[in-house]
Design a protein around this motif. Sequence first.
Motif, PDB file in Angstrom:
ATOM      1  N   ALA A  66     -15.483  24.324 -18.153  1.00 41.67           N
ATOM      2  CA  ALA A  66     -16.538  23.283 -17.200  1.00 41.67           C
ATOM      3  C   ALA A  66     -17.529  22.778 -18.258  1.00 41.67           C
ATOM      4  N   ILE A  67     -17.956  23.303 -19.164  1.00 37.29           N
ATOM      5  CA  ILE A  67     -18.984  22.518 -19.978  1.00 37.29           C
ATOM      6  C   ILE A  67     -18.166  21.589 -21.183  1.00 37.29           C
ATOM      7  N   THR A  68     -16.989  21.891 -21.384  1.00 39.03           N
ATOM      8  CA  THR A  68     -16.294  20.900 -22.347  1.00 39.03           C
ATOM      9  C   THR A  68     -15.379  19.950 -21.834  1.00 39.03           C
ATOM     10  N   SER A  69     -15.087  19.846 -20.562  1.00 38.31           N
ATOM     11  CA  SER A  69     -13.886  19.045 -20.079  1.00 38.31           C
ATOM     12  C   SER A  69     -14.440  17.988 -19.416  1.00 38.31           C
ATOM     13  N   GLY A  70     -15.217  17.091 -20.058  1.00 39.92           N
ATOM     14  CA  GLY A  70     -15.482  15.698 -19.587  1.00 39.92           C
ATOM     15  C   GLY A  70     -16.843  15.827 -18.935  1.00 39.92           C
ATOM     16  N   SER A  71     -17.527  16.810 -18.526  1.00 37.10           N
ATOM     17  CA  SER A  71     -18.713  17.107 -17.948  1.00 37.10           C
ATOM     18  C   SER A  71     -19.817  16.474 -19.173  1.00 37.10           C
ATOM     19  N   THR A  72     -20.776  15.726 -18.478  1.00 41.11           N
ATOM     20  CA  THR A  72     -21.730  15.197 -19.445  1.00 41.11           C
ATOM     21  C   THR A  72     -22.853  16.229 -19.442  1.00 41.11           C
ATOM     22  N   ILE A  73     -23.054  16.729 -20.603  1.00 41.70           N
ATOM     23  CA  ILE A  73     -24.091  17.638 -20.743  1.00 41.70           C
ATOM     24  C   ILE A  73     -25.515  17.037 -20.824  1.00 41.70           C
ATOM     25  N   PRO A  74     -26.701  17.208 -20.049  1.00 44.99           N
ATOM     26  CA  PRO A  74     -27.654  16.515 -20.218  1.00 44.99           C
ATOM     27  C   PRO A  74     -28.084  16.478 -21.830  1.00 44.99           C
ATOM     28  N   ALA A  75     -28.553  15.181 -22.151  1.00 47.28           N
ATOM     29  CA  ALA A  75     -29.047  15.201 -23.487  1.00 47.28           C
ATOM     30  C   ALA A  75     -29.977  16.349 -24.091  1.00 47.28           C
TER      31      ALA A  75
END
Length: 135
Positions: A66-75
């Motif tokens: 979920a966190i590595t597949s294209g989701s933009t992690i907030p800066a």
Amino acid sequence: MADNFRITAERMRDSSILLHDNNHFHNACYLAGYVCECYLKVIVENTPHLRRPRDYGHNITDLIFAITSGSTIPAQFRPFLINIAVDCASIISSWNPNSRYNDTSGWDDAKSDQFQIEMEKCFDKVADMYISNII
């Protein structure tokens, strides 16, 4: 009441250390895996467009995806990301919450030593996020 993954990570970490230090390696490993899970759920919880953390259950693989597949992690969370596949390779490859029922899971003293190291990496990032007022 809302889930509090930071407090849960701290509680599980403290218990895992206590169990490890008293040669209860199986349960120490079990709880160490939850610290890793809580670290991932903190990030998921704060990333728009992802499902609620509880929707992932205890599936660390799904959380990582979920966190590595294209989701933009907030800066503001990016400085707190670790390469979980490398930094927590032992937990990722051999932790499963259902192993709590399995005395042949291989969660022995050597595995617990490794889990403790990896657990600390996750917990340190959760603590850093809290100290930095990110969570």
